[in-house]
Design a protein around this motif. Structure first.
Motif, mmCIF file in Angstrom:
data_model
loop_
_atom_site.group_PDB
_atom_site.id
_atom_site.type_symbol
_atom_site.label_atom_id
_atom_site.label_comp_id
_atom_site.label_asym_id
_atom_site.label_seq_id
_atom_site.Cartn_x
_atom_site.Cartn_y
_atom_site.Cartn_z
ATOM 1 N N VAL A 91 52.860 40.448 36.739
ATOM 2 C CA VAL A 91 51.913 40.079 35.688
ATOM 3 C C VAL A 91 50.568 39.889 36.374
ATOM 4 N N ILE A 92 49.587 40.676 35.956
ATOM 5 C CA ILE A 92 48.249 40.618 36.552
ATOM 6 C C ILE A 92 47.285 40.091 35.504
ATOM 7 N N ILE A 93 46.620 38.983 35.826
ATOM 8 C CA ILE A 93 45.718 38.336 34.870
ATOM 9 C C ILE A 93 44.278 38.535 35.310
ATOM 10 N N ASP A 94 43.506 39.132 34.448
ATOM 11 C CA ASP A 94 42.086 39.347 34.733
ATOM 12 C C ASP A 94 41.302 38.118 34.297
ATOM 13 N N CYS A 95 41.291 37.111 35.159
ATOM 14 C CA CYS A 95 40.370 35.975 35.078
ATOM 15 C C CYS A 95 40.928 34.557 35.124
ATOM 16 N N PRO A 96 41.694 34.063 34.114
ATOM 17 C CA PRO A 96 41.931 32.618 34.086
ATOM 18 C C PRO A 96 42.944 32.130 35.103
ATOM 19 N N ALA A 97 43.378 30.869 34.963
ATOM 20 C CA ALA A 97 44.229 30.224 35.963
ATOM 21 C C ALA A 97 45.605 30.870 36.063
ATOM 22 N N GLY A 98 46.217 30.798 37.247
ATOM 23 C CA GLY A 98 47.523 31.381 37.440
ATOM 24 C C GLY A 98 48.189 30.877 38.697
ATOM 25 N N ILE A 99 49.001 31.699 39.324
ATOM 26 C CA ILE A 99 49.791 31.261 40.468
ATOM 27 C C ILE A 99 49.176 31.719 41.783
ATOM 28 N N ARG A 100 48.911 32.999 41.891
ATOM 29 C CA ARG A 100 48.310 33.538 43.106
ATOM 30 C C ARG A 100 47.016 34.241 42.707
ATOM 31 N N ALA A 101 45.979 34.067 43.499
ATOM 32 C CA ALA A 101 44.677 34.610 43.119
ATOM 33 C C ALA A 101 44.186 35.640 44.121
ATOM 34 N N LEU A 102 43.714 36.755 43.603
ATOM 35 C CA LEU A 102 42.962 37.722 44.394
ATOM 36 C C LEU A 102 41.498 37.529 44.039
ATOM 37 N N VAL A 103 40.696 37.173 45.005
ATOM 38 C CA VAL A 103 39.265 36.970 44.788
ATOM 39 C C VAL A 103 38.543 38.255 45.172
ATOM 40 N N ILE A 104 37.901 38.882 44.197
ATOM 41 C CA ILE A 104 37.229 40.160 44.411
ATOM 42 C C ILE A 104 35.770 39.908 44.773
ATOM 43 N N ILE A 151 37.784 42.825 49.435
ATOM 44 C CA ILE A 151 36.400 43.297 49.550
ATOM 45 C C ILE A 151 36.318 44.649 48.858
ATOM 46 N N ASN A 152 35.530 44.732 47.821
ATOM 47 C CA ASN A 152 35.463 45.921 46.973
ATOM 48 C C ASN A 152 34.161 46.694 47.214
ATOM 49 N N ARG A 153 34.207 48.004 46.920
ATOM 50 C CA ARG A 153 33.037 48.887 47.043
ATOM 51 C C ARG A 153 32.440 48.835 48.446
ATOM 52 N N PHE A 154 33.316 48.944 49.426
ATOM 53 C CA PHE A 154 32.899 48.864 50.827
ATOM 54 C C PHE A 154 32.535 50.239 51.367
ATOM 55 N N PRO A 197 37.297 50.980 49.287
ATOM 56 C CA PRO A 197 36.050 51.714 49.533
ATOM 57 C C PRO A 197 35.259 51.983 48.259
ATOM 58 N N ASP A 198 34.034 52.359 48.430
ATOM 59 C CA ASP A 198 33.159 52.722 47.322
ATOM 60 C C ASP A 198 33.527 54.136 46.892
ATOM 61 N N ASP A 199 34.490 54.241 45.983
ATOM 62 C CA ASP A 199 35.072 55.519 45.555
ATOM 63 C C ASP A 199 34.643 55.801 44.119
ATOM 64 N N ILE A 200 33.939 56.894 43.889
ATOM 65 C CA ILE A 200 33.425 57.224 42.561
ATOM 66 C C ILE A 200 34.551 57.397 41.550
ATOM 67 N N HIS A 201 35.691 57.952 41.993
ATOM 68 C CA HIS A 201 36.823 58.135 41.074
ATOM 69 C C HIS A 201 37.320 56.783 40.560
ATOM 70 N N LEU A 202 37.424 55.825 41.461
ATOM 71 C CA LEU A 202 37.946 54.515 41.102
ATOM 72 C C LEU A 202 36.972 53.752 40.216
ATOM 73 N N GLN A 203 35.683 53.828 40.510
ATOM 74 C CA GLN A 203 34.689 53.085 39.734
ATOM 75 C C GLN A 203 34.503 53.681 38.342
ATOM 76 N N THR A 204 34.643 54.996 38.219
ATOM 77 C CA THR A 204 34.416 55.654 36.926
ATOM 78 C C THR A 204 35.558 55.408 35.961
#
Length: 239
Positions: free
Chosen positions: A118-131, A161-164, A194-201
């Motif tokens: 279960v991946i939650i985009d934003c609020p509180a949860g159990i484990r956090a990935l900080v982007i 670390i995103n868009r590297f 990495p800063d990948d145009i496919h992923l960002q688009t």
């Protein structure tokens, strides 16, 4: 019970929703049953990114308020992504219908019984990935996010670390190396995207149709680490 991961960031534009969709698609493509929960009430975007925006009738607030059974507010993303094990629980359309974190803490464990992730985009949860992107302001704000998460009892945090871009990072000359960023945020690193145009688009289509692009391959490594695999960090000078 599935693994629950919160994805958050210290400032807008860090790529939180992109990583949420990309990681969810990657795990689903790897055969996992995945539920994405959009917690960004009023600014929801995952439904459009996953091609189910025209189908929405109910959202997470309808479940909490007893307006529908949970299954009616959970949408399959198969038609758009081709993945029959990827699902979305959308956020409310209006910010005033934001779900209180305490209610999320009650609902998510119930839902996680039926999914591998279960991946939650934003609020509180159990484990956090900080982007965070590798710029000074975003890095500084990530440290603030770490402190806020710790205050809420979420101590299992990992930094993405995103868009590297190694060339841009070297020219910036603000940080000596990646270790400097880790020290400044105080969060253990789990992935560099990495800063990948496919992923960002279009992260969903990138995972499905461009599996060998740098961004989707980095997501594969991130997904493997979430599954407990020991995967070495890709050489940063090649990103």
């Amino acid at each position: 019970m599935g693994l629950v991961t919160v994805i958050t960031s210290g400032k807008g534009g860090a790529g939180k929703s992109t990583v949420s969709v990309g990681l969810g698609c990657t795990l689903a493509k790897n055969g996992k049953r995945v539920l994405l929960i959009d917690g960004d009430a009023g600014l929801r975007s995952l439904d459009a990114m996953l091609g189910v925006d025209k189908e929405l009738v109910f959202d997470i607030s309808d479940i909490v308020n007893g307006n529908c059974e949970p299954i009616k507010a959970i949408y399959s993303c198969e038609e758009y992504t081709g993945l029959n094990n990827l699902f979305l629980l959308p956020a409310p359309a209006l910010e005033k219908h934001t779900i209180h974190p305490d209610l999320m803490k009650q609902l998510v464990p119930i839902l996680s019984r039926y999914y591998d992730h279960v991946i939650i985009d934003c609020p509180a949860g159990i484990r956090a990935l900080v982007i965070s992107t590798p710029d000074p302001i975003c890095i500084r704000d990530s440290d603030k996010v770490r402190q806020l998460l710790e205050e809420r009892g979420i101590r299992q945090q990992r930094l993405v670390i995103n868009r590297f871009s190694f060339e841009s990072f070297r020219k910036m000359q603000h940080y000596q190396d990646i270790d400097t960023i880790i020290d400044e945020t105080g969060i253990r690193l789990i992935a560099v995207l990495p800063d990948d145009i496919h992923l960002q688009t279009n992260p969903a289509k990138a995972v499905v149709n461009h599996s060998r692009s740098p961004g989707t391959m980095a997501l594969q490594r991130l997904a493997a680490r979430l599954e407990g695999e020991s995967v070495p960090l890709f050489p940063l000078e090649r990103l």
